[in-house]
Every structure is written in structure tokens, then in C-alpha cells.
Write an enzyme that holds these catalytic residues in place. Structure first.
Site, PDB file in Angstrom:
ATOM      1  N   ASP A   1       1.240  -5.036  -8.035  1.00  0.00           N
ATOM      2  CA  ASP A   1       1.328  -6.443  -7.644  1.00  0.00           C
ATOM      3  C   ASP A   1       2.638  -6.674  -6.884  1.00  0.00           C
ATOM      4  O   ASP A   1       3.696  -6.169  -7.267  1.00  0.00           O
ATOM      5  CB  ASP A   1       1.270  -7.342  -8.892  1.00  0.00           C
ATOM      6  CG  ASP A   1       0.992  -8.796  -8.551  1.00  0.00           C
ATOM      7  OD1 ASP A   1      -0.102  -9.272  -8.885  1.00  0.00           O
ATOM      8  OD2 ASP A   1       1.869  -9.444  -7.944  1.00  0.00           O
TER       9      ASP A   1
ATOM     10  N   ASN B   1      -8.099 -14.098 -13.312  1.00  0.00           N
ATOM     11  CA  ASN B   1      -8.118 -15.534 -13.104  1.00  0.00           C
ATOM     12  C   ASN B   1      -9.334 -15.854 -12.246  1.00  0.00           C
ATOM     13  O   ASN B   1      -9.468 -15.325 -11.137  1.00  0.00           O
ATOM     14  CB  ASN B   1      -6.833 -15.988 -12.402  1.00  0.00           C
ATOM     15  CG  ASN B   1      -5.607 -15.723 -13.250  1.00  0.00           C
ATOM     16  OD1 ASN B   1      -5.623 -15.929 -14.458  1.00  0.00           O
ATOM     17  ND2 ASN B   1      -4.540 -15.231 -12.627  1.00  0.00           N
TER      18      ASN B   1
ATOM     19  N   GLN C   1      -6.108 -18.601  -9.774  1.00  0.00           N
ATOM     20  CA  GLN C   1      -6.509 -17.558  -8.817  1.00  0.00           C
ATOM     21  C   GLN C   1      -6.026 -17.939  -7.423  1.00  0.00           C
ATOM     22  O   GLN C   1      -6.256 -19.067  -6.957  1.00  0.00           O
ATOM     23  CB  GLN C   1      -8.036 -17.391  -8.806  1.00  0.00           C
ATOM     24  CG  GLN C   1      -8.483 -16.227  -7.919  1.00  0.00           C
ATOM     25  CD  GLN C   1      -9.999 -15.986  -7.935  1.00  0.00           C
ATOM     26  OE1 GLN C   1     -10.754 -16.774  -8.531  1.00  0.00           O
ATOM     27  NE2 GLN C   1     -10.431 -14.914  -7.314  1.00  0.00           N
TER      28      GLN C   1
ATOM     29  N   VAL D   1      -5.920 -15.182  -4.846  1.00  0.00           N
ATOM     30  CA  VAL D   1      -6.578 -14.237  -3.933  1.00  0.00           C
ATOM     31  C   VAL D   1      -8.039 -14.151  -4.364  1.00  0.00           C
ATOM     32  O   VAL D   1      -8.331 -13.771  -5.508  1.00  0.00           O
ATOM     33  CB  VAL D   1      -5.912 -12.847  -3.973  1.00  0.00           C
ATOM     34  CG1 VAL D   1      -6.660 -11.888  -3.047  1.00  0.00           C
ATOM     35  CG2 VAL D   1      -4.442 -12.937  -3.556  1.00  0.00           C
TER      36      VAL D   1
ATOM     37  N   HIS E   1     -10.090  -9.400  -9.104  1.00  0.00           N
ATOM     38  CA  HIS E   1      -9.054  -8.425  -9.452  1.00  0.00           C
ATOM     39  C   HIS E   1      -8.652  -8.612 -10.902  1.00  0.00           C
ATOM     40  O   HIS E   1      -8.700  -9.720 -11.443  1.00  0.00           O
ATOM     41  CB  HIS E   1      -7.831  -8.544  -8.536  1.00  0.00           C
ATOM     42  CG  HIS E   1      -7.249  -9.919  -8.470  1.00  0.00           C
ATOM     43  ND1 HIS E   1      -7.787 -10.917  -7.690  1.00  0.00           N
ATOM     44  CD2 HIS E   1      -6.168 -10.477  -9.080  1.00  0.00           C
ATOM     45  CE1 HIS E   1      -7.062 -12.019  -7.827  1.00  0.00           C
ATOM     46  NE2 HIS E   1      -6.077 -11.783  -8.681  1.00  0.00           N
TER      47      HIS E   1
ATOM     48  N   HIS F   1      -5.483  -7.929 -13.535  1.00  0.00           N
ATOM     49  CA  HIS F   1      -4.072  -7.617 -13.689  1.00  0.00           C
ATOM     50  C   HIS F   1      -3.942  -6.687 -14.898  1.00  0.00           C
ATOM     51  O   HIS F   1      -4.443  -7.007 -15.982  1.00  0.00           O
ATOM     52  CB  HIS F   1      -3.262  -8.889 -13.990  1.00  0.00           C
ATOM     53  CG  HIS F   1      -3.314  -9.925 -12.903  1.00  0.00           C
ATOM     54  ND1 HIS F   1      -2.268 -10.149 -12.032  1.00  0.00           N
ATOM     55  CD2 HIS F   1      -4.274 -10.817 -12.547  1.00  0.00           C
ATOM     56  CE1 HIS F   1      -2.586 -11.128 -11.202  1.00  0.00           C
ATOM     57  NE2 HIS F   1      -3.789 -11.557 -11.499  1.00  0.00           N
TER      58      HIS F   1
HETATM   59  P1  DGP Z   1      -4.125 -14.267  -8.875  1.00  0.00           P
HETATM   60  O1  DGP Z   1      -3.126 -15.367  -9.064  1.00  0.00           O
HETATM   61  O2  DGP Z   1      -4.794 -13.880 -10.176  1.00  0.00           O
HETATM   62  O3  DGP Z   1      -5.103 -14.530  -7.758  1.00  0.00           O
HETATM   63  O4  DGP Z   1      -3.250 -13.001  -8.486  1.00  0.00           O
HETATM   64  C1  DGP Z   1      -3.028 -12.568  -7.192  1.00  0.00           C
HETATM   65  C2  DGP Z   1      -1.905 -11.590  -7.241  1.00  0.00           C
HETATM   66  O5  DGP Z   1      -1.931 -10.827  -6.061  1.00  0.00           O
HETATM   67  C3  DGP Z   1      -0.519 -12.201  -7.340  1.00  0.00           C
HETATM   68  O6  DGP Z   1       0.069 -11.810  -8.574  1.00  0.00           O
HETATM   69  C4  DGP Z   1       0.249 -11.636  -6.167  1.00  0.00           C
HETATM   70  C5  DGP Z   1      -0.622 -10.517  -5.692  1.00  0.00           C
HETATM   71  N1  DGP Z   1      -0.650 -10.332  -4.248  1.00  0.00           N
HETATM   72  C6  DGP Z   1      -0.934 -11.285  -3.325  1.00  0.00           C
HETATM   73  N2  DGP Z   1      -0.891 -10.753  -2.082  1.00  0.00           N
HETATM   74  C7  DGP Z   1      -0.589  -9.431  -2.241  1.00  0.00           C
HETATM   75  C8  DGP Z   1      -0.406  -8.362  -1.329  1.00  0.00           C
HETATM   76  O7  DGP Z   1      -0.515  -8.496  -0.113  1.00  0.00           O
HETATM   77  N3  DGP Z   1      -0.093  -7.149  -1.852  1.00  0.00           N
HETATM   78  C9  DGP Z   1       0.029  -6.961  -3.207  1.00  0.00           C
HETATM   79  N4  DGP Z   1       0.342  -5.715  -3.619  1.00  0.00           N
HETATM   80  N5  DGP Z   1      -0.134  -7.949  -4.100  1.00  0.00           N
HETATM   81  C10 DGP Z   1      -0.442  -9.171  -3.626  1.00  0.00           C
END
Ligand code: DGP
Length: 117
Positions: free
Chosen positions: A33, A90, A97, A99, A103, A105
Site C-alpha cells: 500500500d 472496504n 473505499q 479505489v 482489494h 488489505h
Molecule cells: P481503500 O480505502 O480500501 O479503497 O484503499 C485503497 C488503498 O490503496 C489506500 O490505502 C491507498 C492505496 N493506493 C491508492 N493508490 C495506490 C497506488 O497507486 N499504489 C499503491 N501501491 N497503493 C495505492
């Protein structure tokens, strides 16, 4: 809502940005992350574009097992099996959420006392 062409996690899974892949299998890829909340914070995403848990279909059974097996494998490689770890998802804006590609975590490396993910 995004589709595959403008989905950041689809692009990472396809290797577009050279993001380090921590582990992978036929159904899913895992990478760190970008905003870690714990010493070890890895995201496990299916290769198939699914916007969130609510969109899982009955025919995604094998994919679901593959994703969860990869989450467990990540925990093993990160050395989290002894101390314990948390796997969260999420689903939707109210859950936080951000993204819209399913996914999970994988969180660990310290004692988890608060809601995370
Ligand atoms: P959520 O809030 O559950 O949708 O979590 C999305 C997570 O994705 C957040 O903790 C940050 C991570 N994230 C967002 N963009 C990127 C990215 O471009 N690369 C990586 N490695 N993580 C990302």
C-alpha cells in the site's frame, strides 16, 4: 465507476508502473500500500476487474479462494503468521473505499487495536 482501462489497480496488476509485486498467483497480485497504516500493509487484488465485494458473482468462487490464499501467503512471507494479522476490505464509499477495484488489505507487524483498512 471505473473500468479496466482507467483502473489504477488493473494497471498495477498489468505491470504498467513497475510497482513491486510482493506475491502473485493465477488469480491475484499483491503489492505494498502506498500509504501504509501498519509496518506491513499489503494489498491483494484480483487480476479480474471487479469494483468491490458487492460485485462478486457466483462464478467467481475460484477467484475468491485464490485471492484469500494469496492473502495468507503474503502474511506468511511478511512473517505475520505467529503474531497475527488482519485482512479487511472496504465495500463502498461509506466504508472508506477509495479505489474501486476489489482489494483486501493485509495488515500486521504491530498490535492492531483500532479499525484499519
Ligand atoms: P481503500 O480505502 O480500501 O479503497 O484503499 C485503497 C488503498 O490503496 C489506500 O490505502 C491507498 C492505496 N493506493 C491508492 N493508490 C495506490 C497506488 O497507486 N499504489 C499503491 N501501491 N497503493 C495505492
Amino acid at each position: 465507476m471505473t473500468d479496466r482501462s482507467d483502473c489504477i489497480f488493473c494497471r498495477i496488476a498489468d505491470g504498467a508502473f513497475g510497482t513491486d509485486i510482493v506475491a502473485e498467483n493465477e488469480h491475484a497480485v499483491a503489492f505494498r500500500d502506498i500509504q501504509p497504516q501498519t509496518p506491513s500493509h499489503v494489498l491483494v487484488v484480483p487480476r479480474k476487474h471487479i469494483t468491490g465485494l458487492r460485485e462478486l458473482e457466483p462464478e467467481d468462487g475460484e477467484l475468491t479462494v485464490g485471492v484469500l490464499q494469496l492473502a495468507r501467503e503474503v502474511a506468511r512471507r511478511e512473517g505475520l503468521l505467529d503474531g497475527g494479522y488482519r485482512v479487511t476490505t472496504n465495500d463502498g464509499a461509506d466504508a472508506g473505499q477509495t479505489v474501486f477495484h476489489l482489494h483486501f488489505h493485509v495488515l500486521g507487524g504491530r498490535r492492531l487495536t483500532e479499525p484499519l483498512g
